[in-house]
Write a protein that holds these residues in place. Structure first.
Motif, PDB file in Angstrom:
ATOM      1  N   SER A  16       0.825  -1.205   0.000  1.00 24.29           N
ATOM      2  CA  SER A  16       0.000   0.000   0.000  1.00 24.29           C
ATOM      3  C   SER A  16       0.863   1.261   0.000  1.00 24.29           C
ATOM      4  CB  SER A  16      -0.932  -0.016   1.212  1.00 24.29           C
ATOM      5  OG  SER A  16      -1.752   1.121   1.214  1.00 24.29           O
ATOM      6  N   CYS A  17       1.835   1.312   0.894  1.00 28.42           N
ATOM      7  CA  CYS A  17       2.703   2.501   0.955  1.00 28.42           C
ATOM      8  C   CYS A  17       3.590   2.613  -0.286  1.00 28.42           C
ATOM      9  CB  CYS A  17       3.537   2.487   2.229  1.00 28.42           C
ATOM     10  SG  CYS A  17       2.580   2.938   3.706  1.00 28.42           S
ATOM     11  N   GLY A  32       0.560  -1.321   9.599  1.00 27.92           N
ATOM     12  CA  GLY A  32      -0.822  -1.537  10.001  1.00 27.92           C
ATOM     13  C   GLY A  32      -1.769  -0.371   9.824  1.00 27.92           C
ATOM     14  N   LYS A  33      -1.378   0.624   9.064  1.00 25.85           N
ATOM     15  CA  LYS A  33      -2.224   1.806   8.870  1.00 25.85           C
ATOM     16  C   LYS A  33      -2.534   2.011   7.381  1.00 25.85           C
ATOM     17  CE  LYS A  33      -1.845   2.971  13.236  1.00 25.85           C
ATOM     18  NZ  LYS A  33      -2.951   2.913  14.162  1.00 25.85           N
ATOM     19  N   CYS A  34      -2.762   0.934   6.672  1.00 24.01           N
ATOM     20  CA  CYS A  34      -2.911   0.972   5.210  1.00 24.01           C
ATOM     21  C   CYS A  34      -4.104   1.800   4.725  1.00 24.01           C
ATOM     22  CB  CYS A  34      -3.027  -0.444   4.655  1.00 24.01           C
ATOM     23  SG  CYS A  34      -1.607  -1.479   5.049  1.00 24.01           S
ATOM     24  N   ALA A  35      -5.144   1.930   5.543  1.00 26.94           N
ATOM     25  CA  ALA A  35      -6.350   2.641   5.113  1.00 26.94           C
ATOM     26  C   ALA A  35      -6.158   4.159   5.101  1.00 26.94           C
ATOM     27  CB  ALA A  35      -7.516   2.281   6.019  1.00 26.94           C
ATOM     28  N   VAL A  36      -5.102   4.643   5.720  1.00 23.77           N
ATOM     29  CA  VAL A  36      -4.846   6.079   5.793  1.00 23.77           C
ATOM     30  C   VAL A  36      -4.126   6.527   4.530  1.00 23.77           C
ATOM     31  CG1 VAL A  36      -3.717   7.880   7.148  1.00 23.77           C
ATOM     32  CG2 VAL A  36      -4.692   5.895   8.296  1.00 23.77           C
ATOM     33  N   SER A  37      -4.463   7.709   4.032  1.00 26.30           N
ATOM     34  CA  SER A  37      -3.795   8.211   2.832  1.00 26.30           C
ATOM     35  C   SER A  37      -2.336   8.537   3.142  1.00 26.30           C
ATOM     36  CB  SER A  37      -4.501   9.451   2.300  1.00 26.30           C
ATOM     37  OG  SER A  37      -4.411  10.495   3.241  1.00 26.30           O
ATOM     38  N   GLY A  38      -1.495   8.482   2.142  1.00 27.83           N
ATOM     39  CA  GLY A  38      -0.079   8.786   2.309  1.00 27.83           C
ATOM     40  C   GLY A  38       0.698   7.611   2.870  1.00 27.83           C
ATOM     41  N   VAL A  39       1.990   7.826   3.009  1.00 34.54           N
ATOM     42  CA  VAL A  39       2.928   6.804   3.464  1.00 34.54           C
ATOM     43  C   VAL A  39       3.016   6.837   4.989  1.00 34.54           C
ATOM     44  CG1 VAL A  39       5.375   6.113   3.375  1.00 34.54           C
ATOM     45  CG2 VAL A  39       4.230   6.959   1.312  1.00 34.54           C
ATOM     46  N   CYS A  40       3.226   5.680   5.589  1.00 33.61           N
ATOM     47  CA  CYS A  40       3.412   5.587   7.037  1.00 33.61           C
ATOM     48  C   CYS A  40       4.902   5.518   7.352  1.00 33.61           C
ATOM     49  CB  CYS A  40       2.751   4.326   7.589  1.00 33.61           C
ATOM     50  SG  CYS A  40       0.967   4.333   7.428  1.00 33.61           S
ATOM     51  N   ILE A  41       5.294   6.252   8.379  1.00 32.66           N
ATOM     52  CA  ILE A  41       6.651   6.142   8.891  1.00 32.66           C
ATOM     53  C   ILE A  41       6.558   5.927  10.395  1.00 32.66           C
ATOM     54  CG2 ILE A  41       7.610   7.618   7.067  1.00 32.66           C
ATOM     55  CD1 ILE A  41       7.960   9.832   9.188  1.00 32.66           C
ATOM     56  N   LYS A  42       7.625   5.411  10.968  1.00 33.72           N
ATOM     57  CA  LYS A  42       7.691   5.231  12.417  1.00 33.72           C
ATOM     58  C   LYS A  42       8.963   5.882  12.900  1.00 33.72           C
ATOM     59  CE  LYS A  42       7.222   1.674  15.951  1.00 33.72           C
ATOM     60  NZ  LYS A  42       7.081   0.220  16.184  1.00 33.72           N
ATOM     61  N   GLU A  64       6.753   6.019  17.615  1.00 32.15           N
ATOM     62  CA  GLU A  64       5.548   6.729  17.171  1.00 32.15           C
ATOM     63  C   GLU A  64       5.317   6.530  15.681  1.00 32.15           C
ATOM     64  OE1 GLU A  64       3.704  11.247  16.978  1.00 32.15           O
ATOM     65  OE2 GLU A  64       5.711  10.939  17.803  1.00 32.15           O
ATOM     66  N   ILE A  65       4.115   6.078  15.328  1.00 32.09           N
ATOM     67  CA  ILE A  65       3.741   5.919  13.916  1.00 32.09           C
ATOM     68  C   ILE A  65       3.128   7.225  13.436  1.00 32.09           C
ATOM     69  CG2 ILE A  65       2.247   4.715  12.280  1.00 32.09           C
ATOM     70  CD1 ILE A  65       2.532   2.215  14.026  1.00 32.09           C
ATOM     71  N   ILE A  66       3.645   7.714  12.306  1.00 27.38           N
ATOM     72  CA  ILE A  66       3.126   8.929  11.675  1.00 27.38           C
ATOM     73  C   ILE A  66       2.531   8.507  10.337  1.00 27.38           C
ATOM     74  CG2 ILE A  66       3.711  11.185  10.694  1.00 27.38           C
ATOM     75  CD1 ILE A  66       6.059   9.919  13.210  1.00 27.38           C
ATOM     76  N   THR A  67       1.287   8.875  10.106  1.00 29.68           N
ATOM     77  CA  THR A  67       0.608   8.488   8.868  1.00 29.68           C
ATOM     78  C   THR A  67       0.432   9.700   7.957  1.00 29.68           C
ATOM     79  OG1 THR A  67      -1.558   8.845   9.859  1.00 29.68           O
ATOM     80  CG2 THR A  67      -0.643   6.626  10.026  1.00 29.68           C
ATOM     81  N   GLY A  68       0.119   9.414   6.703  1.00 28.71           N
ATOM     82  CA  GLY A  68      -0.231  10.477   5.768  1.00 28.71           C
ATOM     83  C   GLY A  68       0.942  11.281   5.233  1.00 28.71           C
ATOM     84  N   VAL A  69       2.149  10.712   5.243  1.00 33.90           N
ATOM     85  CA  VAL A  69       3.316  11.447   4.755  1.00 33.90           C
ATOM     86  C   VAL A  69       3.302  11.437   3.225  1.00 33.90           C
ATOM     87  CG1 VAL A  69       5.831  11.638   4.809  1.00 33.90           C
ATOM     88  CG2 VAL A  69       4.608  10.730   6.801  1.00 33.90           C
ATOM     89  N   THR A  70       3.427  12.631   2.639  1.00 36.23           N
ATOM     90  CA  THR A  70       3.454  12.782   1.188  1.00 36.23           C
ATOM     91  C   THR A  70       4.616  13.699   0.807  1.00 36.23           C
ATOM     92  OG1 THR A  70       2.049  14.754   1.161  1.00 36.23           O
ATOM     93  CG2 THR A  70       0.926  12.605   1.068  1.00 36.23           C
ATOM     94  N   LYS A  71       4.872  13.785  -0.480  1.00 34.76           N
ATOM     95  CA  LYS A  71       5.905  14.723  -0.939  1.00 34.76           C
ATOM     96  C   LYS A  71       5.522  16.156  -0.573  1.00 34.76           C
ATOM     97  CE  LYS A  71       6.049  13.284  -5.260  1.00 34.76           C
ATOM     98  NZ  LYS A  71       6.461  13.156  -6.674  1.00 34.76           N
ATOM     99  N   ASN A  72       4.233  16.460  -0.584  1.00 32.99           N
ATOM    100  CA  ASN A  72       3.763  17.819  -0.303  1.00 32.99           C
ATOM    101  C   ASN A  72       3.927  18.231   1.156  1.00 32.99           C
ATOM    102  OD1 ASN A  72       3.031  18.175  -2.974  1.00 32.99           O
ATOM    103  ND2 ASN A  72       0.944  17.466  -2.640  1.00 32.99           N
TER     104      ASN A  72
END
Length: 82
Positions: free
Chosen positions: A10-11, A45-55, A59-67
């Protein structure tokens, strides 16, 4: 500090390799090679969230994009190291 970038299916489709490239450049630009360990990981485990996940550490941060990468990097890496 350890930064994991998800490269699961997904990511990967959401641009995880672009995020890895941006992360490598930001780490080098800020001379953080000795302070930040950048690694790839599979699903966080956060595939449903938009953007890439990082840890970042634990701490897991979701929704990371180039923007929004610069903002995420500053808030979750630079600010925590200073």
């Amino acid at each position: 500090m350890t930064v994991l970038v998800c490269v699961g299916s997904s990511c990967h489709l959401k641009g995880s390799h672009d995020i890895i490239d941006l992360m490598k450049k930001a780490i080098a630009d800020h001379h953080l090679e000795e302070k930040v360990a950048l690694k790839a990981t599979f699903c966080l485990g956060k595939c449903a969230v938009s953007g890439v996940c990082i840890k970042v550490d634990d701490e897991i941060i979701t929704g990371v994009t180039k923007n929004n990468f610069e903002e995420v990097f500053k808030a979750n890496i630079l600010d925590k190291l200073n």
